[in-house]
Write an enzyme that holds these catalytic residues in place. Structure first.
Site, short mmCIF file in Angstrom:
data_model
loop_
_atom_site.label_atom_id
_atom_site.label_comp_id
_atom_site.label_asym_id
_atom_site.label_seq_id
_atom_site.Cartn_x
_atom_site.Cartn_y
_atom_site.Cartn_z
N CYS A 113 0.82 -1.22 0.00
CA CYS A 113 0.00 0.00 0.00
C CYS A 113 0.85 1.27 0.00
CB CYS A 113 -0.95 0.01 1.18
SG CYS A 113 -2.04 -1.41 1.21
N HIS A 250 -3.29 7.35 1.61
CA HIS A 250 -3.67 6.00 1.15
C HIS A 250 -5.07 5.72 1.69
CE1 HIS A 250 -4.00 1.81 0.57
NE2 HIS A 250 -3.76 1.48 1.82
N ASN A 280 -10.04 -0.20 -0.45
CA ASN A 280 -8.57 -0.15 -0.39
C ASN A 280 -8.01 -0.81 -1.65
OD1 ASN A 280 -5.86 -0.43 0.14
ND2 ASN A 280 -6.13 -1.17 2.23
#
Ligand code: ACO
Length: 323
Positions: A113, A250, A280
């Site tokens: 990520c 993020h 996500n």
């Protein structure tokens, strides 16, 4: 002084949208639980036969169009992904071929990520060192392929997608003196491996494996490290939190995003949130969010934009950019 200046960004999301309600028909979960804990309402899921390279190429095409550039103008592709098409070669080389780029270099970066921030840091260094003049940085993922769809604690959190950004080395003496990447910070702590990982791989199990996560532990690290790393990158750039026009975090979880914004004392209107629509998407989440905020006119030329991300490793980082 050479600066890596943003020329444009672009994104691509697979057509299929899966809502929380649809997931609730397949497993013991509810729209209410998912929204309350994460802020996620829906996610995009890649079609059968649609790979990370396909999403990445479409995002790259959109970024080239926005920048008014052609693939022949690129010297470098840095593709951040934890879900490559194949173990090797780098998915970036597939994108290179798809775009029709016949020279330069293309490679993948693996920081899950945090991948986009790592990719920007690497590209910025190569541009500043004169190794490349123009770089395409992509974050692209098909996390739906590495999810355990029997594990409701993880499978509801992720989605597929891709985003891209083009950077060009420009002489700071020119017209864009203030623009470009102002500072980057990257960190990792391999001791935290067990709280977020995939339980397979070519060397260990000769299979792809599935995502495993201790959500509460990841949550704790995320809030602390994100505020800390933003402070660090601001210090390096000679800026303060009050100078941030847009924080583009993020997009893992609305509660992590809100917690980071609060710690930095930023008003919620200055924080770009897309986790509700995209879920996500790992390395793709930051460039997807950038594309939304540029597209709707929030991020404008000259704005100070800070991007930050954390993921498996743990790996985390932040970049400060004058757009
Ligand atoms: N639907 C309904 N109930 C669920 C679901 C679900 N999808 N998933 C778990 N539950 C249940 C659990 O079984 C548990 O039930 P029990 O109390 O009867 O045992 C209960 O909900 C609470 O489970 P927890 O795992 O303790 O829930 P928590 O409040 O920690 O929330 C979450 C889980 C949302 C994953 C949270 O820990 C989190 O956001 N962590 C951050 C992780 C993250 O964002 N990771 C992304 C990758 S890393 C990154 O990108 C930063």
């Amino acid at each position: 002084m050479i600066r890596s200046v943003v020329q444009g960004c672009g994104a691509y999301l697979p057509e299929r949208v899966v809502t929380n309600a649809e997931l609730a028909q397949r497993m013991e979960t509810s729209d209410e639980w998912i929204q309350q804990r994460t802020g996620i309402r829906q996610r995009h899921i890649a079609a059968d036969g649609e790979f990370t390279s396909h999403l990445a190429t479409k995002a790259a095409d959109a970024a080239l169009k926005r920048a008014g550039m052609a693939a022949a103008d690129l010297d470098l592709i840095v593709l951040a992904t934890a879900t490559p098409d194949e173990t090797f070669p780098a998915t970036a080389t597939r994108v290179q071929a798809e775009l029709g780029m016949t020279r330069g270099a293309a490679f993948d970066v693996q920081a899950v990520c945090a991948g986009f921030v790592y990719g920007v840091s690497v590209a910025d260094s190569l541009l500043k060192n004169g190794i490349a003049g123009t770089a395409l940085v992509i974050g692209a993922e098909t996390f739906s392929r590495i999810l355990d769809w029997e594990d409701r604690g993880t499978c509801v959190l992720f989605g597929d997608g891709a985003g891209a950004m083009i950077l060009k080395a420009e002489d700071g003496q020119g017209t864009s003196a203030d623009r470009g990447i102002l500072a980057n910070v990257i960190h990792s702590d391999g001791r935290q491996h067990d709280i977020l990982y995939v339980d397979g791989g070519p060397s260990s199990t000769q299979s792809t494996g599935l995502l495993r996560m201790e959500g509460k532990e990841v949550f704790k690290h995320a809030v602390v490290n994100m505020a800390q790393v933003v402070g660090e990158v601001l210090g390096k750039a000679g800026l303060a939190a009050g100078d941030i026009d847009w924080l583009v975090p993020h997009q893992a979880n609305k509660r992590i995003i809100d917690g980071t914004g609060r710690k930095l004392g930023l008003p919620a209107e200055r924080v770009v949130v897309t986790v509700d629509r995209h879920a996500n998407t790992s390395a793709a989440s930051i460039p997807l969010a950038l594309d939304v905020a540029v597209g709707d006119g929030r991020i404008k030329r000259g704005d100070v934009v800070v991007v930050e991300g954390i993921g498996g490793g743990l790996a985390w980082g932040a970049s400060a950019i004058r757009w």
